[in-house]
Design a protein around this motif. Sequence first.
Motif, PDB file in Angstrom:
ATOM      1  N   HIS A  80       0.840  -1.378   0.085  1.00 47.15           N
ATOM      2  CA  HIS A  80       0.060   0.016  -0.028  1.00 47.15           C
ATOM      3  C   HIS A  80       0.724   1.255  -0.051  1.00 47.15           C
ATOM      4  O   HIS A  80       1.908   1.416   0.620  1.00 47.15           O
ATOM      5  N   GLY A  81       0.381   2.309  -0.641  1.00 43.85           N
ATOM      6  CA  GLY A  81       1.323   3.460  -0.828  1.00 43.85           C
ATOM      7  C   GLY A  81       1.492   4.282   0.312  1.00 43.85           C
ATOM      8  O   GLY A  81       2.502   5.008   0.433  1.00 43.85           O
ATOM      9  N   SER A  82       0.450   4.008   1.351  1.00 42.22           N
ATOM     10  CA  SER A  82       0.568   4.778   2.753  1.00 42.22           C
ATOM     11  C   SER A  82       2.028   4.482   3.501  1.00 42.22           C
ATOM     12  O   SER A  82       2.731   5.287   4.021  1.00 42.22           O
ATOM     13  N   LEU A  83       2.446   3.195   2.998  1.00 39.42           N
ATOM     14  CA  LEU A  83       3.894   2.774   3.677  1.00 39.42           C
ATOM     15  C   LEU A  83       4.876   4.021   3.295  1.00 39.42           C
ATOM     16  O   LEU A  83       5.874   3.691   3.838  1.00 39.42           O
ATOM     17  N   TYR A  84       4.804   4.435   2.197  1.00 39.80           N
ATOM     18  CA  TYR A  84       5.947   5.547   1.799  1.00 39.80           C
ATOM     19  C   TYR A  84       5.905   6.789   2.613  1.00 39.80           C
ATOM     20  O   TYR A  84       6.657   7.540   2.596  1.00 39.80           O
ATOM     21  N   THR A  85       4.546   7.062   3.129  1.00 39.54           N
ATOM     22  CA  THR A  85       4.219   8.559   3.318  1.00 39.54           C
ATOM     23  C   THR A  85       3.732   8.685   4.511  1.00 39.54           C
ATOM     24  O   THR A  85       3.727   9.952   5.295  1.00 39.54           O
ATOM     25  N   ASP A  86       3.311   7.584   5.307  1.00 39.14           N
ATOM     26  CA  ASP A  86       2.632   7.744   6.675  1.00 39.14           C
ATOM     27  C   ASP A  86       3.660   8.068   7.772  1.00 39.14           C
ATOM     28  O   ASP A  86       4.384   7.130   7.805  1.00 39.14           O
ATOM     29  N   PRO A  87       3.598   8.885   8.579  1.00 42.89           N
ATOM     30  CA  PRO A  87       4.441   9.286   9.603  1.00 42.89           C
ATOM     31  C   PRO A  87       4.533   8.218  10.606  1.00 42.89           C
ATOM     32  O   PRO A  87       5.559   8.038  11.149  1.00 42.89           O
ATOM     33  N   ALA A  88       3.253   7.741  10.955  1.00 43.63           N
ATOM     34  CA  ALA A  88       3.294   6.695  11.778  1.00 43.63           C
ATOM     35  C   ALA A  88       4.203   5.364  11.465  1.00 43.63           C
ATOM     36  O   ALA A  88       4.636   4.636  12.168  1.00 43.63           O
ATOM     37  N   VAL A  89       4.044   5.238  10.075  1.00 47.54           N
ATOM     38  CA  VAL A  89       4.518   3.979   9.499  1.00 47.54           C
ATOM     39  C   VAL A  89       6.149   4.215   9.776  1.00 47.54           C
ATOM     40  O   VAL A  89       7.031   3.123  10.123  1.00 47.54           O
ATOM     41  N   PHE A  90       6.697   5.442   9.396  1.00 48.68           N
ATOM     42  CA  PHE A  90       7.916   5.932   9.543  1.00 48.68           C
ATOM     43  C   PHE A  90       8.639   5.658  10.788  1.00 48.68           C
ATOM     44  O   PHE A  90       9.606   5.068  11.359  1.00 48.68           O
ATOM     45  N   ALA A  91       7.788   6.109  11.850  1.00 50.94           N
ATOM     46  CA  ALA A  91       8.053   5.879  13.333  1.00 50.94           C
ATOM     47  C   ALA A  91       8.262   4.368  13.657  1.00 50.94           C
ATOM     48  O   ALA A  91       9.303   4.081  14.580  1.00 50.94           O
ATOM     49  N   ASP A  92       7.307   3.560  13.125  1.00 47.27           N
ATOM     50  CA  ASP A  92       7.611   2.078  13.459  1.00 47.27           C
ATOM     51  C   ASP A  92       8.710   1.721  12.911  1.00 47.27           C
ATOM     52  O   ASP A  92       9.666   0.922  13.445  1.00 47.27           O
ATOM     53  N   GLU A  93       9.187   2.080  11.568  1.00 46.09           N
ATOM     54  CA  GLU A  93      10.576   1.583  10.955  1.00 46.09           C
ATOM     55  C   GLU A  93      11.732   2.126  11.683  1.00 46.09           C
ATOM     56  O   GLU A  93      12.709   1.234  11.826  1.00 46.09           O
ATOM     57  N   MET A  94      11.736   3.112  12.501  1.00 48.26           N
ATOM     58  CA  MET A  94      12.975   3.630  13.061  1.00 48.26           C
ATOM     59  C   MET A  94      13.068   2.737  14.173  1.00 48.26           C
ATOM     60  O   MET A  94      14.061   2.698  14.543  1.00 48.26           O
ATOM     61  N   LYS A  95      11.793   2.440  14.718  1.00 52.61           N
ATOM     62  CA  LYS A  95      12.147   1.530  15.957  1.00 52.61           C
ATOM     63  C   LYS A  95      12.321   0.042  15.700  1.00 52.61           C
ATOM     64  O   LYS A  95      13.400  -0.708  16.040  1.00 52.61           O
ATOM     65  N   ARG A  96      11.467  -0.393  14.769  1.00 52.12           N
ATOM     66  CA  ARG A  96      11.733  -1.860  14.471  1.00 52.12           C
ATOM     67  C   ARG A  96      12.617  -2.333  13.409  1.00 52.12           C
ATOM     68  O   ARG A  96      13.525  -3.340  13.646  1.00 52.12           O
ATOM     69  N   ILE A  97      13.263  -1.355  12.611  1.00 56.89           N
ATOM     70  CA  ILE A  97      14.193  -1.767  11.701  1.00 56.89           C
ATOM     71  C   ILE A  97      15.580  -1.133  11.915  1.00 56.89           C
ATOM     72  O   ILE A  97      16.508  -1.827  12.162  1.00 56.89           O
ATOM     73  N   PHE A  98      15.499   0.203  12.134  1.00 53.72           N
ATOM     74  CA  PHE A  98      16.665   0.964  12.589  1.00 53.72           C
ATOM     75  C   PHE A  98      17.159   0.944  13.921  1.00 53.72           C
ATOM     76  O   PHE A  98      18.209   1.362  14.092  1.00 53.72           O
ATOM     77  N   THR A  99      16.334   0.580  14.793  1.00 54.94           N
ATOM     78  CA  THR A  99      16.724   0.382  16.469  1.00 54.94           C
ATOM     79  C   THR A  99      16.791  -1.014  16.710  1.00 54.94           C
ATOM     80  O   THR A  99      17.867  -1.306  17.452  1.00 54.94           O
ATOM     81  N   ASP A 100      15.992  -1.928  16.417  1.00 55.81           N
ATOM     82  CA  ASP A 100      16.084  -3.153  16.781  1.00 55.81           C
ATOM     83  C   ASP A 100      16.765  -4.058  15.990  1.00 55.81           C
ATOM     84  O   ASP A 100      16.677  -5.062  16.287  1.00 55.81           O
ATOM     85  N   GLY A 101      17.071  -3.460  14.627  1.00 58.51           N
ATOM     86  CA  GLY A 101      17.879  -4.446  13.893  1.00 58.51           C
ATOM     87  C   GLY A 101      19.116  -3.968  13.515  1.00 58.51           C
ATOM     88  O   GLY A 101      19.687  -3.112  13.990  1.00 58.51           O
ATOM     89  N   TRP A 102      19.866  -4.665  12.761  1.00 60.59           N
ATOM     90  CA  TRP A 102      21.271  -4.291  12.454  1.00 60.59           C
ATOM     91  C   TRP A 102      21.250  -3.382  10.930  1.00 60.59           C
ATOM     92  O   TRP A 102      20.446  -3.608  10.127  1.00 60.59           O
ATOM     93  N   VAL A 103      22.094  -2.506  11.154  1.00 59.43           N
ATOM     94  CA  VAL A 103      22.223  -1.318   9.980  1.00 59.43           C
ATOM     95  C   VAL A 103      23.697  -0.969   9.749  1.00 59.43           C
ATOM     96  O   VAL A 103      24.652  -1.139  10.474  1.00 59.43           O
ATOM     97  N   PHE A 104      23.784  -1.049   8.666  1.00 55.29           N
ATOM     98  CA  PHE A 104      25.357  -0.820   7.840  1.00 55.29           C
ATOM     99  C   PHE A 104      25.640   0.530   8.371  1.00 55.29           C
ATOM    100  O   PHE A 104      24.793   1.583   8.021  1.00 55.29           O
ATOM    101  N   VAL A 105      26.949   0.943   8.954  1.00 53.76           N
ATOM    102  CA  VAL A 105      27.429   2.006   9.234  1.00 53.76           C
ATOM    103  C   VAL A 105      28.205   2.583   8.313  1.00 53.76           C
ATOM    104  O   VAL A 105      28.342   3.904   8.083  1.00 53.76           O
TER     105      VAL A 105
END
Length: 459
Positions: free
Chosen positions: A26-51
Amino acid sequence: MVLAAETPIVGTGKDYTHLVQDYRVHGSLYTDPAVFADEMKRIFTDGWVFVGHESEIPNGGDWVARRLGSERVLMARTPEGEISVVANRCAHRGTTLCPQSEGNNRNFRCPYHAWTYALDGTLLGAPFPQGFRNGKPDVCLDQPGQIGIYRGFVFANQSGTAGPLSEHLGPGGSDLLDRAADMSPTGRLQLNGGWIGQRVDSNWKMWPESDNDGYHIIFAHESLASSLLAGSQYEDVILEGEGRTKSVARDYGGGHVELDFRKSYTTELAWLGAPRGKVSAYCDDLEDAYGVEKAKSIMWDGPPHAFVFPNLFLGEMNIARIDPLAPGLTEHHHTPLLVETSDPGINRRVVLQSEAAMGPASFFLPEDVVIAERMHRAFDVGGATDPHGHTERGWVELGRGIDREQSGGGQRWGDVTDETTSRGFWHHYRCVMSGSATSGPAEGNGAAPPNGSSGNGQG
């Protein structure tokens, strides 16, 4: 690939098993601020990220400024030779410690109150110590819970709960990094050619999609088609046509995907656009280091064109970092992938290739930026969902080739123009965002994956 419905994990309550379906998102996955907040937690805080890469900080005191999700960090090499990642933020009042992009220092000193920290984040001292209990504040710079290094590539996990880096990379991600590192006769890359960065008015997820989309090349990159070099991987994609290409779109599971061009090369070093005589010392170095057979495979197969979840693009002889800043704002940085060799000619060619592929007037990056920004603008004006993410408007189709994919050996693959790579990214995204432990590609017909290595150039 079919995943069972999951109960949304704690967060915004978005139903990611509905928003990410097997053949559409769904297109809202690109634009929804709530989705972005979830991503920052679940992907970029709780997961491995290339530095970054350890070659960027070869000496004690070297440091570079980076992003780790929403946090600005410093990747540094301590005097003892260890690599640290610390917040670029004083633990006292939050002042930025290093406004520059790189440097070499014995320590980090805050410009506001002169609190001083070791390169590993330990507080060394604060002025006027009598004002503090025990004469010194009991603080240090914030640090990720985990730091992992594989073949020189440095990853970090903020929460410390992601498990081993080896599990995040899996066989597919590890193999992709191995193939990149093995392009160097010493097995060590040099990412010291300088990073070129730009801000793009698009969502970050449009970049793993675009970077590994074999369907758009002939249409979005017409200038490439008109100046095509014979024997290159793009000749196979553009001229052979659907169902006749030797290249493959490949999903390794875990969000790691590749446009696998290895079978498309008809000459040795086709990926470099140069005969052996132009880089003979490099080829000799490969044979001395790896033996004739492995060196031959490297010279035929070339580097991967792949994405390592969530933010590392292995763009053949380029490396790119994808840093999300906001739902509609992304920083894209790239640098040439340089090798350690006695032949300076190979790295000169790599730099020229990097300029041609990803520079300001290149064949690829400027056009991909325009496409990504146009996509984002289109979704920014509609496609809203109800609180559970349910709607019949604003869907993005990703079903191309889904019925002809093959699978086996922990991989899925299809025609290079199929959306296998996008589905591989999004299916893992769904697992992470919904709390599912399932992240590998589903097994289909049970066939063994085709050997990607061309070896002797035969298809």
